[in-house]
Write a protein that holds these residues in place. Sequence first.
Motif, PDB file in Angstrom:
ATOM      1  N   TRP A   1      45.320  37.785  29.294  1.00  0.00           N
ATOM      2  CA  TRP A   1      43.930  37.757  29.744  1.00  0.00           C
ATOM      3  C   TRP A   1      43.772  37.918  31.246  1.00  0.00           C
TER       4      TRP A   1
ATOM      5  N   PHE B   1      39.338  35.567  32.202  1.00  0.00           N
ATOM      6  CA  PHE B   1      40.177  34.972  31.156  1.00  0.00           C
ATOM      7  C   PHE B   1      39.473  33.862  30.392  1.00  0.00           C
TER       8      PHE B   1
ATOM      9  N   GLN C   1      44.262  41.524  32.183  1.00  0.00           N
ATOM     10  CA  GLN C   1      43.058  42.263  31.795  1.00  0.00           C
ATOM     11  C   GLN C   1      41.950  42.079  32.828  1.00  0.00           C
TER      12      GLN C   1
ATOM     13  N   SER D   1      37.500  35.498  27.702  1.00  0.00           N
ATOM     14  CA  SER D   1      38.386  35.806  26.575  1.00  0.00           C
ATOM     15  C   SER D   1      38.653  34.552  25.757  1.00  0.00           C
TER      16      SER D   1
END
Length: 498
Positions: free
Chosen positions: A271, A80, A274, A83
Motif C-alpha cells: 500500500w 495506505f 502504491q 487501502s
Amino acid sequence: MKGFKHLLMLIIIALPILCAPTSALAAENSSSATNTSQVANNDSLQKIKQKGTLVVGLSADYPPYEFTTKQNGKTKYVGFEVSLARQFAKDLGVKLVIKNMDFDSLLVALETGKIDVIISGMNVTNERKKSVDFSNTYYSGDSYFLINKSDKDKLVNAKSFNGKTVGAQNGTLQSSLIAKEMPQATGKGLAKLSSLVIGLQSHKYDGILMDAATAKAYAANNSNLYAFNSKLPNTAGGIAMAFPKGDTSLVNAANQTIKKVNSENLINKKWIPQASQYMKSYKKQNTILSYWRYFAKGIEYTLIITIVSVFFGFILGTLFALMRLSKNKLLHSIAVCYIEFLRGTPMMVQIMFVYFGIGAIIQSLPALLAGIIAVSLNSGAYVAEIIRSGIQSIPLGQTEAARSLGMSKSETFHYVIMPQALKNIWPALGNELITLLKDSSLVSVIGVTELMYQTQLVQSATYKGVLPLFITMIIYFILTFTLSRILLYFEGRMKHAH
Ligand code: ARG
C-alpha cells in the motif's frame, strides 16, 4: 423610555429561547449517553451491515496515510489507510464511504455519529482513550520536523527552534508535543496540514512537526523541503482505528482485518508503494488550470446555495416584516426577537449551530441542507428589516390621503403603500442578494463543496497558497458584478414604469 421597555420585553422573550438550546443540548447529551450504551448492546457491527455502508472519517492531508489525487477531474482519496479502510469495508461486506474533514473535527464527528470510525493516522494516547476505543495498532513512527532546505544548517534539532515558530496540525499529538516539550518556541496550529506546508514555504513557519512518514513524503516530493527526526520523547502508542466507546463488536472485526494486514505486511509491501506512485504521478499534473473542474463545481454549489437561500430568505423576511409591523403584540415581539438575534450573532456560528445542533437530532442532515437552512434563516432577518423599513418609509400622509378617499385599509396597503415601498425595497434587496452570494463562502466550514471549499482543495493539492485564492476572488467578482448589472437593469425599468 419606550426603548427601555422594548429592551426589557426583548430580554424576557429571548430568555426561553436562549435557555432552550442549553436544555436541548443537555437532553441530547444524556440521550447520546444512552445511545452509546445502546450501541454496545445493539451490536454496532450488525447495524453497519444492515446499513450497508462503513463511514470512515479522515483528514486527507497526510500522505502517505491519506491524501487526494485527481482522476478524470474528480477527487479521489488514496493512501495506505484508504487501502486499509477499503479492506476493512470489504471484510465487513459493506460499501466504503469516506468523509474528509479537519483532523480536530474527527472526534466530535465520531461522538455525534456522523462517522463510524476514524482512520486518520491517529496515535493511541491516554487522553484519547477517555473518549474512544482503539483497535490494535498497524503502524508507528516518530515525529519529524519538516523545514525549508535552505534552513538545513541552522535547524538541526528541537532546541534550534528556540525563539522560532513551529507549526502543527490542530488537535494532533504533535501540537501538544510542541506545547509540552518546546516551551521556548512559538507553537502555531492550523486545521489542515497542507495549509501549514504552504505557510512553511512562504516562511511563516520555521518548521512543522508531523509524523515521520508524512514529513518524508513531503520532502521526497518537493526538492525545497527537508525532513529530520525531532527526537522528542514519544509517549504515545502506535497508529490505530478509533471507534465510539463501548463498540466492541466493531473493534473486534477491525482487529481481525488488522491482524491479516499486519501478518502479510500489506502496508509496507503493497500500500505505501502504491501511495508513493500516486504522489509522483500527481506532482506532474499540478498546474492550476487542470483544476478548473474544482472551480466549476464550486461555482455550481455557490449558486445553488445563494438562489435557494434567497428564495426562502425572501419568504421568511416578508413574513417577519409583516409580523413586526403587526399590531398583535405577540407576533411583533417574536419578529423582533428573531430579527435581533439573527442579526446579532455571527453567521459562521449559526451555520455550525445548525449543522451540529440540528444534525445531532436528525443524524442524516446533509451539510448542504444545513448550510442552506442557516443562510436562509440569516437572510430572512435582514430581508425582514429591508421590507419593514421600505414600508415605513412611505409618509403617513399617503395613508391618510388614501383613507380619506374612501379606500379600505387593505386597499391602501395594496394600491398605495406597496407599489411605492417596492421601489425602495428593490435596490436594498439586490444588495442583500449580493451579500448572500459572498457570505455563502462561510458554509465551507461545514464541508459544503462551494467555491471557497473547492479553493482550499486546490490549495492543498497544488501547494500554492495565493494563486487559487486570486482566481476565486476574480470568480466571485465576476459573479457579483454580473448580478449587480442585472439588478441595475431591472431597477431602471422600474423607474421607467414610474
Ligand atoms: N499521528 C498524529 C496524531 O495522532 C497526527 C495525525 C494527523 N492525521 C491526519 N490525517 N492529518 O495526532
